[in-house]
Design an enzyme around this catalytic site. Structure first.
Site, mmCIF file in Angstrom:
data_model
loop_
_atom_site.group_PDB
_atom_site.id
_atom_site.type_symbol
_atom_site.label_atom_id
_atom_site.label_comp_id
_atom_site.label_asym_id
_atom_site.label_seq_id
_atom_site.Cartn_x
_atom_site.Cartn_y
_atom_site.Cartn_z
ATOM 1 N N GLN A 310 6.788 -8.575 -9.773
ATOM 2 C CA GLN A 310 5.710 -8.979 -8.749
ATOM 3 C C GLN A 310 6.168 -9.135 -8.037
ATOM 4 O O GLN A 310 5.104 -9.177 -6.438
ATOM 5 C CB GLN A 310 4.363 -8.964 -10.018
ATOM 6 C CG GLN A 310 4.070 -7.864 -11.153
ATOM 7 C CD GLN A 310 3.966 -6.546 -10.096
ATOM 8 O OE1 GLN A 310 4.259 -5.638 -10.284
ATOM 9 N NE2 GLN A 310 2.289 -6.443 -9.966
ATOM 10 N N ASP A 321 4.256 7.400 0.966
ATOM 11 C CA ASP A 321 5.109 7.700 1.483
ATOM 12 C C ASP A 321 6.682 7.963 1.706
ATOM 13 O O ASP A 321 7.026 9.175 1.368
ATOM 14 C CB ASP A 321 4.246 7.964 3.149
ATOM 15 C CG ASP A 321 2.507 7.915 3.124
ATOM 16 O OD1 ASP A 321 2.325 8.384 2.744
ATOM 17 O OD2 ASP A 321 2.291 7.078 3.784
#
Length: 366
Positions: A310, A321
């Site tokens: 993280q 995308d």
């Protein structure tokens, strides 16, 4: 004569060393059309989101109440500018994954005759994407504010010039349509449904008639909800449908699928009517860190994503995308769909470690 021999030998050696994939891939094989935007990214606070009525994780089109936001974000926070717009990001990532030859990816969209437009041209060139913009002076180049809080990003797009794309002024021109005919894989983000449905349909019909691959992305819940008529007009031509779990949920709700199960949604989307019967539709839904769902024949497969600490996540803005860019980079090379998903996961994993849809000079893939 003798002096020519080493050159000939050298040429042969170089020929042998050329990557076999490079010969198979031709320029302009991948075609993208969408909204070119200059991304303005900033880490903001909750108060800023609340002031402009923004959800932490969302994509919306700017309304009048958001106009002041674009000025405030620049004044109040540390901003970064990146060439953006969903489809443009995707083809840029695909070209980065492919590396050579340059200009495998083509991009069409509309910009203004201004400094932001020039930046987008320059960025496309640097990314080795063959961008052909329709430039007009009625509207300035579009912008997108990426408001980042923790792992979330709220995107507010002010389309401006991107909204001015015209089929008759650009797509229909012989030199541009020739580039469409050269392509074998087509990709358009759902966002472009708000701009030029007729352009999408012309490209989609060409793909179906020529048995080429046409793909589209659900892109955002509002597309599934408020532009569903346009979306469903294009759907019969869609060979590959991309989306994330939130978009899939909204799509299912709007289509009356009566299920919240992502695998069932994928199967029902796959079964929607289709024009080109030679290709079974493939549906690919990403779910952030929870793995990607893909229809494969009559089954639905789940593919785990690459693990990431993280603390290494900088910006999830371009993850979706980038996933599609990685996927298409292998699809255009006729790789198996499982490899396409793998490459998608790799590209997304790289992009979320950087601000905006940016990446290192070369991919460490495969």
């Amino acid at each position: 004569m003798a002096s020519g021999e080493p050159r000939a030998k050298r040429a042969k050696i170089e020929e042998k060393e050329a990557d076999p994939e490079e010969k198979k891939l031709s320029q302009n094989a991948l075609f993208g059309m969408g909204n070119p935007l200059l991304d303005i990214s900033a880490v903001v606070d909750k108060d800023f989101l609340e002031k402009y009525g923004l959800k932490p994780n969302d994509q919306i089109l700017a309304e009048d109440k958001h106009k002041a936001m674009f000025e405030e974000i620049v004044k109040k926070f540390k901003v970064e500018y990146h060439a953006g717009g969903s489809t443009q990001n995707t083809v840029k990532v695909a070209q980065w994954m492919i590396q050579r030859p340059h200009k495998v990816a083509t991009f069409f969209g509309c910009i203004g005759q201004d400094q932001f437009g020039e930046i987008l041209k320059q960025k496309a060139q640097e990314a080795h994407v063959d961008a052909h913009y329709y430039q007009q002076d009625a509207e300035p180049t579009g912008t997108c504010a990426a408001c980042i809080t923790g792992d979330n990003r709220s995107l507010v797009a002010n389309l401006a010039a991107a909204n001015c794309y015209k089929k008759d002024k650009h797509l229909d021109l012989e030199e541009n349509w020739n580039l469409v005919e050269k392509a074998k894989v087509f990709y358009i983000a759902g966002f472009f449904l708000t701009v030029s449905l007729e352009s999408i349909l012309k490209v989609a019909k060409h793909a179906a008639d020529s048995n080429k691959i046409f793909s589209i992305n659900l892109s955002a819940p509002f597309i599934c909800q408020f532009f569903k008529d346009a979306l469903m007009e294009v759907m019969p031509y869609v060979d590959i449908l991309f989306g994330n779990e939130t978009e899939a949920g909204m799509f299912a709700r709007e289509q009356g699928f009566e299920t919240k199960d992502i695998e069932e949604i994928a199967q029902k989307a796959q079964a929607l009517p289709k024009v080109n019967k030679k290709r079974q539709r493939i549906v690919v839904f990403t779910q952030g860190k929870d793995g990607t769902v893909m229809t494969k024949g009559e089954k639905v497969e789940m593919y785990p994503v690459l693990e990431i600490d993280q603390s290494k996540i900088v910006d999830t803005n371009g993850a979706g995308d980038a996933f599609v860019g990685g996927f298409l980079s292998q699809l255009v090379q006729e790789k198996a769909v499982e490899e396409c998903v793998q490459a998608g996961h790799y590209a997304a994993n790289v992009i979320i470690r950087h601000a905006g849809c940016t990446f290192p000079e070369k991919p460490a893939y495969p």
